[in-house]
Scaffold this motif. Sequence first.
Motif, PDB file in Angstrom:
ATOM      1  N   GLU A  75       0.850  -1.189   0.000  1.00  0.00           N
ATOM      2  CA  GLU A  75       0.000   0.000   0.000  1.00  0.00           C
ATOM      3  C   GLU A  75       0.885   1.240   0.000  1.00  0.00           C
ATOM      4  N   SER A  76       2.016   1.154   0.735  1.00  0.00           N
ATOM      5  CA  SER A  76       2.980   2.247   0.737  1.00  0.00           C
ATOM      6  C   SER A  76       4.346   1.738   1.195  1.00  0.00           C
ATOM      7  N   ILE A  77       5.375   2.411   0.704  1.00  0.00           N
ATOM      8  CA  ILE A  77       6.757   2.172   1.117  1.00  0.00           C
ATOM      9  C   ILE A  77       7.355   3.541   1.390  1.00  0.00           C
ATOM     10  N   ALA A  78       7.859   3.739   2.597  1.00  0.00           N
ATOM     11  CA  ALA A  78       8.493   5.007   2.966  1.00  0.00           C
ATOM     12  C   ALA A  78       9.908   4.700   3.442  1.00  0.00           C
ATOM     13  N   THR A  79      10.894   5.275   2.776  1.00  0.00           N
ATOM     14  CA  THR A  79      12.290   4.977   3.100  1.00  0.00           C
ATOM     15  C   THR A  79      13.072   6.269   3.305  1.00  0.00           C
ATOM     16  N   THR A  80      13.899   6.269   4.346  1.00  0.00           N
ATOM     17  CA  THR A  80      14.854   7.335   4.595  1.00  0.00           C
ATOM     18  C   THR A  80      16.246   6.721   4.578  1.00  0.00           C
ATOM     19  N   ALA A  81      17.155   7.313   3.830  1.00  0.00           N
ATOM     20  CA  ALA A  81      18.546   6.870   3.810  1.00  0.00           C
ATOM     21  C   ALA A  81      19.389   7.927   4.510  1.00  0.00           C
ATOM     22  N   THR A  82      20.066   7.539   5.568  1.00  0.00           N
ATOM     23  CA  THR A  82      20.932   8.431   6.310  1.00  0.00           C
ATOM     24  C   THR A  82      22.372   8.133   5.914  1.00  0.00           C
ATOM     25  N   VAL A  83      23.013   9.101   5.297  1.00  0.00           N
ATOM     26  CA  VAL A  83      24.372   8.960   4.780  1.00  0.00           C
ATOM     27  C   VAL A  83      25.336   9.545   5.807  1.00  0.00           C
ATOM     28  N   SER A  84      26.340   8.747   6.198  1.00  0.00           N
ATOM     29  CA  SER A  84      27.332   9.183   7.182  1.00  0.00           C
ATOM     30  C   SER A  84      28.605   9.635   6.491  1.00  0.00           C
ATOM     31  N   LEU A  85      28.951  10.889   6.677  1.00  0.00           N
ATOM     32  CA  LEU A  85      30.179  11.461   6.148  1.00  0.00           C
ATOM     33  C   LEU A  85      31.154  11.573   7.317  1.00  0.00           C
ATOM     34  N   ASP A  86      32.259  10.808   7.260  1.00  0.00           N
ATOM     35  CA  ASP A  86      33.200  10.750   8.370  1.00  0.00           C
ATOM     36  C   ASP A  86      34.541  11.360   7.987  1.00  0.00           C
ATOM     37  N   ASP A  88      38.304  11.486   7.503  1.00  0.00           N
ATOM     38  CA  ASP A  88      39.219  10.414   7.105  1.00  0.00           C
ATOM     39  C   ASP A  88      40.559  11.069   6.777  1.00  0.00           C
ATOM     40  N   GLY A  89      41.435  11.185   7.797  1.00  0.00           N
ATOM     41  CA  GLY A  89      42.699  11.899   7.596  1.00  0.00           C
ATOM     42  C   GLY A  89      42.418  13.370   7.343  1.00  0.00           C
ATOM     43  N   ASP A  90      42.931  13.877   6.238  1.00  0.00           N
ATOM     44  CA  ASP A  90      42.713  15.281   5.879  1.00  0.00           C
ATOM     45  C   ASP A  90      41.419  15.493   5.113  1.00  0.00           C
ATOM     46  N   GLY A  91      40.738  14.418   4.761  1.00  0.00           N
ATOM     47  CA  GLY A  91      39.516  14.532   3.973  1.00  0.00           C
ATOM     48  C   GLY A  91      38.339  13.861   4.643  1.00  0.00           C
ATOM     49  N   PHE A  92      37.387  13.473   3.837  1.00  0.00           N
ATOM     50  CA  PHE A  92      36.166  12.850   4.329  1.00  0.00           C
ATOM     51  C   PHE A  92      35.834  11.642   3.470  1.00  0.00           C
ATOM     52  N   THR A  93      35.114  10.681   4.065  1.00  0.00           N
ATOM     53  CA  THR A  93      34.690   9.474   3.370  1.00  0.00           C
ATOM     54  C   THR A  93      33.267   9.136   3.786  1.00  0.00           C
ATOM     55  N   ILE A  94      32.466   8.731   2.825  1.00  0.00           N
ATOM     56  CA  ILE A  94      31.143   8.182   3.149  1.00  0.00           C
ATOM     57  C   ILE A  94      31.372   6.711   3.454  1.00  0.00           C
ATOM     58  N   LYS A  95      31.230   6.365   4.732  1.00  0.00           N
ATOM     59  CA  LYS A  95      31.528   4.997   5.161  1.00  0.00           C
ATOM     60  C   LYS A  95      30.275   4.170   5.395  1.00  0.00           C
ATOM     61  N   ALA A  96      29.138   4.827   5.547  1.00  0.00           N
ATOM     62  CA  ALA A  96      27.940   4.063   5.874  1.00  0.00           C
ATOM     63  C   ALA A  96      26.681   4.779   5.395  1.00  0.00           C
ATOM     64  N   VAL A  97      25.685   3.967   5.083  1.00  0.00           N
ATOM     65  CA  VAL A  97      24.342   4.446   4.779  1.00  0.00           C
ATOM     66  C   VAL A  97      23.387   3.545   5.553  1.00  0.00           C
ATOM     67  N   HIS A  98      22.460   4.158   6.269  1.00  0.00           N
ATOM     68  CA  HIS A  98      21.447   3.378   6.983  1.00  0.00           C
ATOM     69  C   HIS A  98      20.085   3.661   6.366  1.00  0.00           C
ATOM     70  N   LEU A  99      19.403   2.604   5.986  1.00  0.00           N
ATOM     71  CA  LEU A  99      18.059   2.717   5.416  1.00  0.00           C
ATOM     72  C   LEU A  99      17.033   2.412   6.496  1.00  0.00           C
ATOM     73  N   ASP A 100      16.073   3.299   6.671  1.00  0.00           N
ATOM     74  CA  ASP A 100      14.893   3.044   7.507  1.00  0.00           C
ATOM     75  C   ASP A 100      13.727   2.971   6.549  1.00  0.00           C
ATOM     76  N   THR A 101      13.088   1.808   6.498  1.00  0.00           N
ATOM     77  CA  THR A 101      11.954   1.669   5.585  1.00  0.00           C
ATOM     78  C   THR A 101      10.738   1.158   6.326  1.00  0.00           C
ATOM     79  N   THR A 102       9.607   1.717   5.999  1.00  0.00           N
ATOM     80  CA  THR A 102       8.333   1.255   6.538  1.00  0.00           C
ATOM     81  C   THR A 102       7.483   0.812   5.358  1.00  0.00           C
ATOM     82  N   VAL A 103       7.062  -0.441   5.421  1.00  0.00           N
ATOM     83  CA  VAL A 103       6.270  -1.037   4.349  1.00  0.00           C
ATOM     84  C   VAL A 103       4.887  -1.347   4.917  1.00  0.00           C
ATOM     85  N   LYS A 104       3.879  -0.751   4.309  1.00  0.00           N
ATOM     86  CA  LYS A 104       2.500  -1.030   4.713  1.00  0.00           C
ATOM     87  C   LYS A 104       1.917  -1.964   3.660  1.00  0.00           C
TER      88      LYS A 104
END
Length: 142
Positions: A75-86, A88-104
């Motif tokens: 009936e519905s799918i609602a998803t949020t993706a949380t991207v982690s920017l960490d 990493d030395g002198d720069g940054f790296t995206i090391k993780a993404v967490h998906l929260d999904t609700t499926v009705k």
Amino acid sequence: MIKKSGSAHWHGGIKDGGGTISTQTGVLKEAPYGFKARFEGGPGTNPEELIGAAHAACFSMALSLMLGNANMKAESIATTATVSLDQDGDGFTIKAVHLDTTVKIPGADKAAVEKAIADAKAGCPVSKLLKAEITITPNVEV
């Protein structure tokens, strides 16, 4: 082969500069982005939230496909993706993404829906693109 494009224009230094992004479809047209939006909560967008939106959309479409392959329709799918920017030395790296999904999906077998969720996470083209650790919290409403 399907090809889609996005473009960016930047001017100035990293902290005092800014840019705009646009998409081939025109849905985003010269949308502002910059340092303050990325690191300080300022106005505009940033690459991480755009990746998050793309991943959430891709995963939701993949889940709809997997459910359909299992003769189910949400009936519905609602998803949020949380991207982690960490840092990493002198720069940054995206090391993780967490998906929260609700499926009705009233009346469905919860285990079958959870299998479709796992299959969608593995099969989503954006998940395949990212080298980050991808985790998921499924919320199934049957």
